[in-house]
Design a protein around this motif. Structure first.
Motif, PDB file in Angstrom:
ATOM      1  N   LEU A 163     106.756  47.415   5.081  1.00 57.94           N
ATOM      2  CA  LEU A 163     106.407  46.125   5.674  1.00 57.94           C
ATOM      3  C   LEU A 163     107.028  45.006   4.853  1.00 57.94           C
ATOM      4  O   LEU A 163     107.098  45.093   3.630  1.00 57.94           O
ATOM      5  N   THR A 164     107.457  43.955   5.529  1.00 59.83           N
ATOM      6  CA  THR A 164     107.892  42.761   4.814  1.00 59.83           C
ATOM      7  C   THR A 164     106.648  41.928   4.489  1.00 59.83           C
ATOM      8  O   THR A 164     105.572  42.161   5.055  1.00 59.83           O
ATOM      9  N   GLN A 165     106.817  40.961   3.627  1.00 59.90           N
ATOM     10  CA  GLN A 165     105.705  40.055   3.340  1.00 59.90           C
ATOM     11  C   GLN A 165     105.301  39.303   4.600  1.00 59.90           C
ATOM     12  O   GLN A 165     104.116  39.074   4.831  1.00 59.90           O
ATOM     13  N   GLU A 166     106.273  38.954   5.409  1.00 56.07           N
ATOM     14  CA  GLU A 166     105.982  38.241   6.655  1.00 56.07           C
ATOM     15  C   GLU A 166     105.169  39.116   7.607  1.00 56.07           C
ATOM     16  O   GLU A 166     104.211  38.653   8.226  1.00 56.07           O
ATOM     17  N   GLU A 167     105.541  40.392   7.719  1.00 48.08           N
ATOM     18  CA  GLU A 167     104.814  41.306   8.610  1.00 48.08           C
ATOM     19  C   GLU A 167     103.372  41.504   8.138  1.00 48.08           C
ATOM     20  O   GLU A 167     102.436  41.493   8.948  1.00 48.08           O
ATOM     21  N   LEU A 168     103.194  41.667   6.835  1.00 48.67           N
ATOM     22  CA  LEU A 168     101.832  41.807   6.313  1.00 48.67           C
ATOM     23  C   LEU A 168     101.057  40.517   6.534  1.00 48.67           C
ATOM     24  O   LEU A 168      99.890  40.543   6.931  1.00 48.67           O
ATOM     25  N   GLU A 188     100.106  43.772  -7.677  1.00 49.04           N
ATOM     26  CA  GLU A 188     101.020  44.911  -7.774  1.00 49.04           C
ATOM     27  C   GLU A 188     100.606  46.023  -6.816  1.00 49.04           C
ATOM     28  O   GLU A 188     101.449  46.667  -6.197  1.00 49.04           O
ATOM     29  N   THR A 189      99.313  46.237  -6.682  1.00 48.88           N
ATOM     30  CA  THR A 189      98.807  47.259  -5.762  1.00 48.88           C
ATOM     31  C   THR A 189      99.136  46.896  -4.320  1.00 48.88           C
ATOM     32  O   THR A 189      99.575  47.749  -3.540  1.00 48.88           O
ATOM     33  N   ILE A 190      98.937  45.634  -3.969  1.00 45.96           N
ATOM     34  CA  ILE A 190      99.267  45.170  -2.616  1.00 45.96           C
ATOM     35  C   ILE A 190     100.759  45.367  -2.351  1.00 45.96           C
ATOM     36  O   ILE A 190     101.156  45.913  -1.315  1.00 45.96           O
ATOM     37  N   LYS A 191     101.591  44.932  -3.282  1.00 48.21           N
ATOM     38  CA  LYS A 191     103.038  45.047  -3.108  1.00 48.21           C
ATOM     39  C   LYS A 191     103.470  46.506  -2.980  1.00 48.21           C
ATOM     40  O   LYS A 191     104.264  46.853  -2.093  1.00 48.21           O
ATOM     41  N   LYS A 192     102.956  47.353  -3.843  1.00 50.93           N
ATOM     42  CA  LYS A 192     103.316  48.772  -3.829  1.00 50.93           C
ATOM     43  C   LYS A 192     102.976  49.395  -2.476  1.00 50.93           C
ATOM     44  O   LYS A 192     103.789  50.107  -1.886  1.00 50.93           O
ATOM     45  N   GLU A 193     101.773  49.119  -1.976  1.00 50.38           N
ATOM     46  CA  GLU A 193     101.354  49.689  -0.696  1.00 50.38           C
ATOM     47  C   GLU A 193     102.154  49.096   0.460  1.00 50.38           C
ATOM     48  O   GLU A 193     102.537  49.808   1.390  1.00 50.38           O
ATOM     49  N   ARG A 194     102.434  47.797   0.409  1.00 47.26           N
ATOM     50  CA  ARG A 194     103.235  47.152   1.459  1.00 47.26           C
ATOM     51  C   ARG A 194     104.616  47.788   1.539  1.00 47.26           C
ATOM     52  O   ARG A 194     105.107  48.121   2.624  1.00 47.26           O
ATOM     53  N   LEU A 195     105.247  47.975   0.383  1.00 42.65           N
ATOM     54  CA  LEU A 195     106.579  48.576   0.349  1.00 42.65           C
ATOM     55  C   LEU A 195     106.545  50.031   0.806  1.00 42.65           C
ATOM     56  O   LEU A 195     107.469  50.497   1.491  1.00 42.65           O
ATOM     57  N   LEU A 216      96.395  46.887   5.485  1.00 40.56           N
ATOM     58  CA  LEU A 216      97.214  47.955   4.917  1.00 40.56           C
ATOM     59  C   LEU A 216      96.643  49.341   5.237  1.00 40.56           C
ATOM     60  O   LEU A 216      97.208  50.355   4.836  1.00 40.56           O
ATOM     61  N   GLY A 217      95.505  49.372   5.937  1.00 37.65           N
ATOM     62  CA  GLY A 217      94.940  50.649   6.371  1.00 37.65           C
ATOM     63  C   GLY A 217      93.849  51.225   5.492  1.00 37.65           C
ATOM     64  O   GLY A 217      93.444  52.372   5.688  1.00 37.65           O
ATOM     65  N   PHE A 218      93.360  50.458   4.535  1.00 37.92           N
ATOM     66  CA  PHE A 218      92.259  50.927   3.697  1.00 37.92           C
ATOM     67  C   PHE A 218      90.953  50.616   4.420  1.00 37.92           C
ATOM     68  O   PHE A 218      90.525  49.463   4.475  1.00 37.92           O
ATOM     69  N   GLY A 219      90.319  51.637   4.979  1.00 37.68           N
ATOM     70  CA  GLY A 219      89.125  51.433   5.788  1.00 37.68           C
ATOM     71  C   GLY A 219      87.890  51.094   4.988  1.00 37.68           C
ATOM     72  O   GLY A 219      86.993  50.411   5.475  1.00 37.68           O
TER      73      GLY A 219
END
Length: 110
Positions: free
Chosen positions: A54-59, A43-50, A92-95
């Protein structure tokens, strides 16, 4: 009027999974905890992607996996490894990320 017999949920759980403290019950509770963790991470991945539009393909392209793998991660249908988690969250940019071990302190994951 007919009398309805209700069985408490705790009794049903004990009958299906075994009583607390039994190997069967412990295994089921462990599996449920793992699945719940996978769900929350997904859910965290999806929330941040949206949030990043980003689409799932782009991620998937950023991570180096197929869209179907991102879909499985987001739906919690697979247990994510630390290596994969690192790749996804970095994409997703989390360093940085840390694991909180409570009294054991915090450990840097990446």
């Amino acid at each position: 009027m007919a009398k309805i017999n209700l069985t408490p949920l705790s009794v049903v759980v004990d009958e299906v999974w075994g009583e607390k403290g039994t190997p069967e019950r412990d295994a089921m509770e462990t599996k449920l905890r793992e699945e719940l963790q996978a769900y929350h991470i997904g859910e965290t991945i999806k929330k941040e992607r949206l949030k990043q539009n980003l689409t799932q393909e782009e991620l998937g392209d950023k991570v180096g996996v197929k869209k179907s793998q991102i879909s499985k991660l987001e739906s919690g249908k697979c247990i994510i490894t630390l290596t994969t988690m690192s790749k996804v969250f970095k994409a997703l940019g989390f360093g940085t990320a840390t694991l909180d071990l409570g009294m054991g302190g915090k450990v840097a994951l990446w």
